[in-house]
Design an enzyme around this catalytic site. Structure first.
Site, PDB file in Angstrom:
ATOM      1  N   ASP A 146       0.832  -1.208   0.000  1.00 53.67           N
ATOM      2  CA  ASP A 146       0.000   0.000   0.000  1.00 53.67           C
ATOM      3  C   ASP A 146       0.868   1.261   0.000  1.00 53.67           C
ATOM      4  O   ASP A 146       2.096   1.174   0.077  1.00 53.67           O
ATOM      5  CB  ASP A 146      -0.914  -0.057   1.248  1.00 53.67           C
ATOM      6  N   GLY A 183      -4.118   4.159  -8.209  1.00 52.51           N
ATOM      7  CA  GLY A 183      -4.216   4.764  -9.547  1.00 52.51           C
ATOM      8  C   GLY A 183      -3.829   6.228  -9.578  1.00 52.51           C
ATOM      9  O   GLY A 183      -3.899   6.862 -10.638  1.00 52.51           O
ATOM     10  N   ASP A 204     -10.604   2.732  -3.055  1.00 54.14           N
ATOM     11  CA  ASP A 204     -11.281   1.515  -2.576  1.00 54.14           C
ATOM     12  C   ASP A 204     -12.718   1.384  -3.089  1.00 54.14           C
ATOM     13  O   ASP A 204     -13.481   2.354  -3.071  1.00 54.14           O
ATOM     14  CB  ASP A 204     -11.331   1.506  -1.050  1.00 54.14           C
TER      15      ASP A 204
HETATM   16  C1  GLA Z   1      -6.132   1.050   1.753  1.00 54.39           C
HETATM   17  C2  GLA Z   1      -6.302   0.040   0.632  1.00 54.39           C
HETATM   18  C3  GLA Z   1      -7.368  -0.963   1.024  1.00 54.39           C
HETATM   19  C4  GLA Z   1      -6.971  -1.666   2.312  1.00 54.39           C
HETATM   20  C5  GLA Z   1      -6.725  -0.635   3.416  1.00 54.39           C
HETATM   21  C6  GLA Z   1      -6.121  -1.255   4.667  1.00 54.39           C
HETATM   22  O1  GLA Z   1      -7.259   1.830   1.911  1.00 54.39           O
HETATM   23  O2  GLA Z   1      -6.647   0.703  -0.565  1.00 54.39           O
HETATM   24  O3  GLA Z   1      -7.561  -1.903  -0.024  1.00 54.39           O
HETATM   25  O4  GLA Z   1      -5.817  -2.422   2.081  1.00 54.39           O
HETATM   26  O5  GLA Z   1      -5.830   0.391   2.976  1.00 54.39           O
HETATM   27  O6  GLA Z   1      -5.866  -0.327   5.656  1.00 54.39           O
END
Ligand code: GLA
Length: 394
Positions: A146, A183, A204
């Site tokens: 991430d 992205g 998300d």
């Molecule tokens: C971000 C990612 C999610 C998830 C959370 C976890 O928002 O985009 O898919 O992994 O972190 O904290």
């Protein structure tokens, strides 16, 4: 002698081809903890989910990766090795990986290219090689990486992602590298070059039709960037969440109808997206099971030509997706984004398909005719999907 030489050259060729085989030649499939459980995960839940993946037929259908998302971490030990939260994972991650592998599945884990993850847990910046070795020693097969708490510019992002990709390559284990910077820095242009096999193209997903469509509108335009071994990732499937209150429920994630969930599965399959379920597989309804286990749709997603469908927008809220498959087959999907039922007629020559085709409806699982067109009704938010085979009979 001459024949030996030919055999030798052929062997070298095959060895080379085997080496060149990408880590994920078709889009990865599996199940991820985040959208249903958020941070409330533990080894018991994950073992139960793995069992359910086998019993329900998900594993056999190709959903092989079980991914632990954020919330597993317990900091570092006195040698700076990453350790899991002992309350959540008292037997350790290696033990869990052994269990998952004994079921014929693979285990994914999560970290972040900064000091802390999105949910505020220990992350990997400055410890890339050490963490990659730890993950390899546990038997990890997939890393979602991430980008929370990291600088905004794309130069730094590329450096940080390459650092972890290189560390994974040196770890001695094949570990799929999933780049998750949502992205923001156009990862489709660079993620494969720095060593990623897939990259999130959007923020998300939430459990709503609106969220599904806004993600579709970004991901559908990126068809030229996907290929075998490198995939656009429009985030997890929301099929079967049914308005659950986890992270998927934020920002108006109120749930979808089964028609809409079928569209989620169909469109993700057409876009050669990773198929990562996130519902509670232990208790899923027969409707959810039918959607996730549609083998004809999965075959379209996993087709080894590895093409992300091209989208054509018609003016009346109807969108057509065209995905060339192996052996001259073509998958087409027709999406009705309107709030009302529509009657649609598509002449295949309109979308570059010049012949008569044997049409197989892969949602209804029946023959839908032999024709150079399709005409029918599509419910609001429904997606029809057909597999077209050129009709060679006179
Ligand atoms: C971000 C990612 C999610 C998830 C959370 C976890 O928002 O985009 O898919 O992994 O972190 O904290």
């Amino acid at each position: 002698m001459k024949i030996n030489k030919i055999v030798f050259i052929a062997m070298l060729f095959f060895l080379d081809a085997a080496k060149a085989q990408p880590l994920v030649p078709t889009p990865p499939m599996g199940w991820m903890t985040w959208n249903y459980f958020g941070e409330n995960i533990n080894e018991q839940i994950i073992k139960e989910m793995a069992d359910a993946m086998v019993i329900s037929g998900m594993s056999n259908a190709g959903y092989k990766y079980i991914m632990i998302d954020d919330g597993w971490q317990g900091g570092r030990d006195n040698k700076n090795n990453m350790i899991p939260d002992v309350k959540k994972f008292p037997s350790g991650i290696k033990n869990l990986a052994d269990y998952i592998h004994s079921k014929g599945m693979k285990l994914g884990i999560y970290s972040d290219a900064a000091q802390l993850t999105c949910a505020g847990y220990t992350a990997s910046l400055g410890f890339e090689e050490q963490d990659a070795k730890t993950f390899a020693s546990w038997g990890i097969d997939y890393l979602k990486y991430d980008y929370c708490h990291a600088p905004e510019d794309s130069v730094t992002a590329k450096i940080r992602y390459k650092k972890m990709a290189d560390a994974l390559k040196k770890s001695g284990r094949d570990i799929v590298f999933s780049i998750c910077e949502w992205g923001v820095r156009k990862p489709w242009l660079w993620a494969a070059n720095v060593g990623g096999q897939l990259w999130r193209t959007t923020y998300d997903i939430r459990d709503s039709w609106k969220s599904m469509m806004s993600i579709l509108d970004i991901n559908a335009e990126l068809n030229n960037y996907a290929a075998p071994g490198r995939w656009n990732d429009p985030d997890m499937l929301i099929v079967g969440l049914n308005g659950n209150k986890g992270p998927s429920g934020d920002l108006g994630g109120i749930g979808c109808t089964d028609v809409e969930y079928k569209s989620n599965m169909s469109l993700w399959c057409m876009m050669a997206a990773p198929l990562i379920a996130t519902n509670d597989v232990r208790t899923m309804s027969s409707a959810t099971k039918e959607i996730l286990l549609n083998k004809e749709l999965i075959a379209i997603n996993q087709d080894i030509a590895g093409v992300h469908a091209k989208r054509i927008k018609l003016e009346n809220g109807i969108e057509i997706f065209i995905k060339p498959l192996m052996n001259n087959d073509t998958a087409i999907a027709i999406l009705n984004r309107n709030e009302t039922k529509q009657t649609v007629e598509i002449k295949f020559s309109q979308i570059g398909l010049q012949r008569k085709y044997i049409l197989r409806d892969v949602i209804q699982h029946n023959l839908a005719g032999i024709s150079d067109k399709w005409k029918g009704e599509i419910q609001n938010h429904e997606t029809k999907v057909f597999r077209l085979k050129p009709n060679n009979k006179k």
